[in-house]
Design an enzyme around this catalytic site. Structure first.
Site, PDB file in Angstrom:
ATOM      1  N   TRP A 113     -18.752 -43.288  -9.951  1.00  0.00           N
ATOM      2  CA  TRP A 113     -19.252 -44.288 -10.339  1.00  0.00           C
ATOM      3  C   TRP A 113     -17.632 -45.168  -9.718  1.00  0.00           C
ATOM      4  O   TRP A 113     -16.709 -44.994  -9.546  1.00  0.00           O
ATOM      5  CB  TRP A 113     -18.417 -44.662 -11.877  1.00  0.00           C
ATOM      6  CG  TRP A 113     -18.684 -45.966 -12.464  1.00  0.00           C
ATOM      7  CD1 TRP A 113     -20.251 -46.779 -12.408  1.00  0.00           C
ATOM      8  CD2 TRP A 113     -17.588 -46.506 -12.305  1.00  0.00           C
ATOM      9  NE1 TRP A 113     -19.406 -48.014 -12.853  1.00  0.00           N
ATOM     10  CE2 TRP A 113     -18.018 -48.107 -13.027  1.00  0.00           C
ATOM     11  CE3 TRP A 113     -16.401 -47.121 -12.504  1.00  0.00           C
ATOM     12  CZ2 TRP A 113     -17.565 -49.136 -13.304  1.00  0.00           C
ATOM     13  CZ3 TRP A 113     -15.206 -47.929 -12.957  1.00  0.00           C
ATOM     14  CH2 TRP A 113     -16.362 -48.799 -13.441  1.00  0.00           C
ATOM     15  N   GLU A 124     -23.561 -42.877 -11.065  1.00  0.00           N
ATOM     16  CA  GLU A 124     -23.906 -43.356 -12.244  1.00  0.00           C
ATOM     17  C   GLU A 124     -23.770 -44.895 -11.533  1.00  0.00           C
ATOM     18  O   GLU A 124     -23.170 -45.796 -11.296  1.00  0.00           O
ATOM     19  CB  GLU A 124     -22.232 -43.396 -12.735  1.00  0.00           C
ATOM     20  CG  GLU A 124     -22.799 -44.431 -14.402  1.00  0.00           C
ATOM     21  CD  GLU A 124     -21.314 -44.163 -15.095  1.00  0.00           C
ATOM     22  OE1 GLU A 124     -20.196 -43.437 -15.084  1.00  0.00           O
ATOM     23  OE2 GLU A 124     -20.921 -44.444 -16.295  1.00  0.00           O
ATOM     24  N   LYS A 161     -24.719 -49.186 -12.656  1.00  0.00           N
ATOM     25  CA  LYS A 161     -24.449 -49.747 -13.816  1.00  0.00           C
ATOM     26  C   LYS A 161     -24.920 -51.274 -13.586  1.00  0.00           C
ATOM     27  O   LYS A 161     -24.665 -51.684 -13.111  1.00  0.00           O
ATOM     28  CB  LYS A 161     -22.555 -49.737 -14.130  1.00  0.00           C
ATOM     29  CG  LYS A 161     -22.758 -50.667 -14.828  1.00  0.00           C
ATOM     30  CD  LYS A 161     -20.736 -50.551 -15.203  1.00  0.00           C
ATOM     31  CE  LYS A 161     -20.167 -51.216 -15.938  1.00  0.00           C
ATOM     32  NZ  LYS A 161     -18.731 -50.603 -16.716  1.00  0.00           N
ATOM     33  N   ASP A 195     -25.410 -44.084 -18.102  1.00  0.00           N
ATOM     34  CA  ASP A 195     -24.731 -44.215 -19.410  1.00  0.00           C
ATOM     35  C   ASP A 195     -25.244 -45.064 -19.987  1.00  0.00           C
ATOM     36  O   ASP A 195     -25.962 -46.389 -19.896  1.00  0.00           O
ATOM     37  CB  ASP A 195     -23.463 -45.372 -18.471  1.00  0.00           C
ATOM     38  CG  ASP A 195     -22.723 -45.478 -19.661  1.00  0.00           C
ATOM     39  OD1 ASP A 195     -22.240 -46.283 -20.889  1.00  0.00           O
ATOM     40  OD2 ASP A 195     -21.046 -45.010 -19.312  1.00  0.00           O
ATOM     41  N   HIS A 213     -24.954 -48.865 -19.893  1.00  0.00           N
ATOM     42  CA  HIS A 213     -24.514 -49.536 -18.492  1.00  0.00           C
ATOM     43  C   HIS A 213     -26.193 -50.637 -18.090  1.00  0.00           C
ATOM     44  O   HIS A 213     -26.560 -50.611 -16.797  1.00  0.00           O
ATOM     45  CB  HIS A 213     -24.585 -48.746 -17.699  1.00  0.00           C
ATOM     46  CG  HIS A 213     -23.326 -47.960 -17.509  1.00  0.00           C
ATOM     47  ND1 HIS A 213     -22.932 -47.471 -16.343  1.00  0.00           N
ATOM     48  CD2 HIS A 213     -22.412 -48.492 -18.384  1.00  0.00           C
ATOM     49  CE1 HIS A 213     -20.885 -46.888 -16.227  1.00  0.00           C
ATOM     50  NE2 HIS A 213     -21.436 -48.485 -17.387  1.00  0.00           N
ATOM     51  N   HIS A 252     -23.638 -40.261 -19.911  1.00  0.00           N
ATOM     52  CA  HIS A 252     -22.445 -40.842 -20.365  1.00  0.00           C
ATOM     53  C   HIS A 252     -23.019 -41.313 -21.695  1.00  0.00           C
ATOM     54  O   HIS A 252     -23.435 -42.468 -21.721  1.00  0.00           O
ATOM     55  CB  HIS A 252     -21.795 -41.822 -19.146  1.00  0.00           C
ATOM     56  CG  HIS A 252     -21.306 -41.492 -18.640  1.00  0.00           C
ATOM     57  ND1 HIS A 252     -20.518 -42.094 -18.145  1.00  0.00           N
ATOM     58  CD2 HIS A 252     -20.596 -39.884 -17.944  1.00  0.00           C
ATOM     59  CE1 HIS A 252     -19.962 -41.440 -16.850  1.00  0.00           C
ATOM     60  NE2 HIS A 252     -19.644 -39.444 -17.300  1.00  0.00           N
ATOM     61  N   ASP A 311     -21.080 -53.632 -22.839  1.00  0.00           N
ATOM     62  CA  ASP A 311     -20.662 -51.993 -22.372  1.00  0.00           C
ATOM     63  C   ASP A 311     -19.296 -52.074 -22.720  1.00  0.00           C
ATOM     64  O   ASP A 311     -18.482 -51.548 -22.638  1.00  0.00           O
ATOM     65  CB  ASP A 311     -20.683 -52.353 -21.603  1.00  0.00           C
ATOM     66  CG  ASP A 311     -20.589 -50.476 -20.901  1.00  0.00           C
ATOM     67  OD1 ASP A 311     -20.535 -49.737 -21.082  1.00  0.00           O
ATOM     68  OD2 ASP A 311     -19.874 -50.051 -19.750  1.00  0.00           O
ATOM     69  N   ASP A 313     -18.105 -49.897 -25.109  1.00  0.00           N
ATOM     70  CA  ASP A 313     -17.617 -48.442 -24.907  1.00  0.00           C
ATOM     71  C   ASP A 313     -16.844 -47.879 -26.576  1.00  0.00           C
ATOM     72  O   ASP A 313     -15.668 -47.504 -26.794  1.00  0.00           O
ATOM     73  CB  ASP A 313     -16.720 -47.996 -24.006  1.00  0.00           C
ATOM     74  CG  ASP A 313     -16.800 -47.950 -22.697  1.00  0.00           C
ATOM     75  OD1 ASP A 313     -17.940 -47.080 -22.519  1.00  0.00           O
ATOM     76  OD2 ASP A 313     -16.692 -49.089 -21.948  1.00  0.00           O
ATOM     77  N   ASP A 330     -18.576 -40.678 -23.231  1.00  0.00           N
ATOM     78  CA  ASP A 330     -18.312 -42.083 -21.818  1.00  0.00           C
ATOM     79  C   ASP A 330     -17.073 -43.347 -23.422  1.00  0.00           C
ATOM     80  O   ASP A 330     -18.384 -44.091 -23.197  1.00  0.00           O
ATOM     81  CB  ASP A 330     -18.705 -42.878 -20.853  1.00  0.00           C
ATOM     82  CG  ASP A 330     -17.538 -42.988 -20.715  1.00  0.00           C
ATOM     83  OD1 ASP A 330     -16.549 -43.788 -20.731  1.00  0.00           O
ATOM     84  OD2 ASP A 330     -18.107 -44.082 -18.879  1.00  0.00           O
TER      85      ASP A 330
HETATM   86  C1  RNT Z   1     -17.625 -46.967 -16.480  1.00  0.00           C
HETATM   87  C2  RNT Z   1     -17.922 -46.384 -16.320  1.00  0.00           C
HETATM   88  C3  RNT Z   1     -17.274 -44.765 -15.759  1.00  0.00           C
HETATM   89  C4  RNT Z   1     -15.991 -44.794 -16.645  1.00  0.00           C
HETATM   90  C5  RNT Z   1     -15.216 -43.762 -16.401  1.00  0.00           C
HETATM   91  C6  RNT Z   1     -14.368 -43.618 -16.514  1.00  0.00           C
HETATM   92  O1  RNT Z   1     -18.515 -48.999 -16.705  1.00  0.00           O
HETATM   93  O2  RNT Z   1     -18.931 -45.586 -17.376  1.00  0.00           O
HETATM   94  O3  RNT Z   1     -18.499 -43.941 -16.506  1.00  0.00           O
HETATM   95  O4  RNT Z   1     -16.478 -45.263 -17.774  1.00  0.00           O
HETATM   96  O5  RNT Z   1     -15.502 -42.734 -15.370  1.00  0.00           O
HETATM   97 ZN    ZN Z   2     -19.929 -43.897 -17.838  1.00  0.00          ZN
END
Ligand code: RNT
Ligand code: ZN
Length: 425
Positions: free
Chosen positions: A191, A232, A234, A265, A268, A292, A300, A302, A332
């Site tokens: 990523w 990955e 986004k 993810d 994302h 993720h 996003d 998290d 994640d």
């Molecule tokens: C960031 C991505 C990525 C990170 C990790 C730490 O937006 O989601 O996966 O969260 O690699």
């Molecule tokens: Zn991620």
């Protein structure tokens, strides 16, 4: 303070639940046996707010930000391992641990990211072996002076691109060696934060550069029995609101064309877009995917994963379609405002609960209702299934797996906070 496990009550409740599910033709024993074979990859970065333990040259940035300053975060690799072991003792099943390159052990010396070697992760491999864990891996393409202007693999400067290419190659080699040592392939996920805060004039060139860089990264072959490459995508990041180079279309195309795993993810995409609906489409075109699992709140953000409709839908898509061998489930999220061991346990337990709920679903019956066009009964059944005694099966599973059921695990978290975390400055 939190009710202790009452094993006799759990046995009785389970016996009743088993019967309730049997009435729908579901065998809870089979469900639990299958659940025990599905690993979740716990992300190391919940333990220290995505900090890592590199010597100097790290800086904030790259579109990732943990918020909060709850006391007691891991300050060393040893503390992170101790915390992860505590979290794992509260999570039923056999799992994996997901490392970033920035968690290398370099003996107090600064080692550039493009020079990282297997030896810097030998301690992690030994720890994983001792704890019966698989390992997953990620190059760290953020929080670095060469990423300070927001570009890495798609940087305009060939020298900077080369640095990140070398870092990604080094990471894949490390991932491969980890997988070989542990007898289970490492998913090495790339990523990058590359993108524009404001409206770019040229969206094309950085994407061409990224493709070129990825081709260089993946030109080095690795053994698929030991390493699986994932990319990955986004939609946007902090300070990268207008254009992300590695968008969904970019990586979907790249993964299909180059036989890579696509990483989806949950945070994302557009806020109302869900990854559960993407799994069956993407798996028509790529062999395997990485998830993720995260929880975005308005963006996003998290947040720690909870047993939401979307989490359940993700699990249903995997289980209903028998995709568990093609979907690698990684987590994640990173919340620095609450006890970090509790965060790991809450999120991972929620993911496992979601899988268990999907495993005790009478899917054939639902499919028949759908195929016969009886959508009213389908809807009603989906509602009725929600109040079957799933919690009794979950508690029983926890006890059988030797971890605290119900909320009893919160006593362990409180004890650990008093004994260990509160002593950290
Ligand atoms: C960031 C991505 C990525 C990170 C990790 C730490 O937006 O989601 O996966 O969260 O690699
Ligand atoms: Zn991620």
């Amino acid at each position: 303070m939190f009710p202790k496990s009452n094993d006799a009550l759990i046995e009785t409740s389970y016996a009743n639940a088993k019967e309730a599910y049997a009435a729908y033709g579901v065998d809870t024993e089979t469900a639990m046996a299958k659940l025990a074979t599905i690993p979740i990859s716990l992300h190391c970065w919940q333990g220290d707010d995505v900090g890592g333990f590199e010597v100097a040259d790290t800086s904030e940035g790259g579109g990732i930000q943990a918020t909060g300053n709850y006391p007691g975060k891991a300050r060393t690799v040893a503390e992170l391992r101790q915390d992860a072991e505590k979290a794992l003792s509260l999570i039923p099943g056999t799992h994996r641990f997901n490392l970033h390159a920035s968690y290398a052990e370099t003996g107090g010396r600064r080692v550039e990211r493009n020079e990282l070697q297997l030896e810097h992760f030998q301690g992690w491999i030994d720890w994983a072996k001792a704890n019966n864990l698989g390992l997953d891996f990620n190059p760290t393409c953020y929080a670095h002076s060469k990423a300070a202007d927001g570009f890495t693999l798609s940087h305009n400067d060939a020298g900077i691109r080369q640095f990140w290419i070398e870092h990604c190659i080094a990471s894949r080699k490390i991932g491969e060696a980890m997988g070989r040592a542990l007898g289970s392939p490492t998913v090495t996920n790339v990523w990058i934060p590359d993108g524009f805060k404001d409206i770019p004039v040229d969206r094309n060139r950085p994407r061409e550069l990224l493709r070129q860089s990825l081709d260089a990264v993946f030109a080095e072959p690795t053994d698929p029995a030991c390493n699986l490459d994932a990319v990955e995508c986004k939609l946007f990041g902090l300070g990268l609101e207008s254009c992300t180079v590695g968008s969904h279309e970019f990586y979907m195309g790249y993964a299909v064309q180059n036989d890579k795993l696509l990483c989806l993810d949950a945070g994302h995409f557009h806020p109302t877009e869900v990854i559960s609906d993407k799994i069956s489409s993407v798996l028509l075109y790529v062999k395997e995917i990485l998830l993720h699992v995260s929880r975005g709140v308005r963006w996003d953000s998290d947040h720690v994963v909870v047993l939401s409709d979307e989490l359940r839908a993700i699990a249903e898509e995997i289980i209903r379609n028998n995709f568990q061998d093609r979907v690698h489930i990684g987590l994640d999220f990173f919340d620095a405002s609450i006890n970090r061991i509790g965060a790991w346990a809450t999120g991972t337990r929620a993911m496992i609960k979601a899988l268990l709920i999907a495993l005790v679903e009478p899917t054939n019956m639902l499919r028949e209702l759908e195929l016969s066009g009886n959508y009213g009964a389908r809807l009603a059944m989906l509602e009725e299934l929600k109040t079957l005694p799933f919690g009794a099966v979950w508690d029983y599973y926890c006890v059988k797996q030797g971890v605290p059921p119900g909320s009893a695990w919160l006593n362990d978290v409180a004890q650990y906070e008093a004994d260990v975390l509160s002593k950290r400055s």
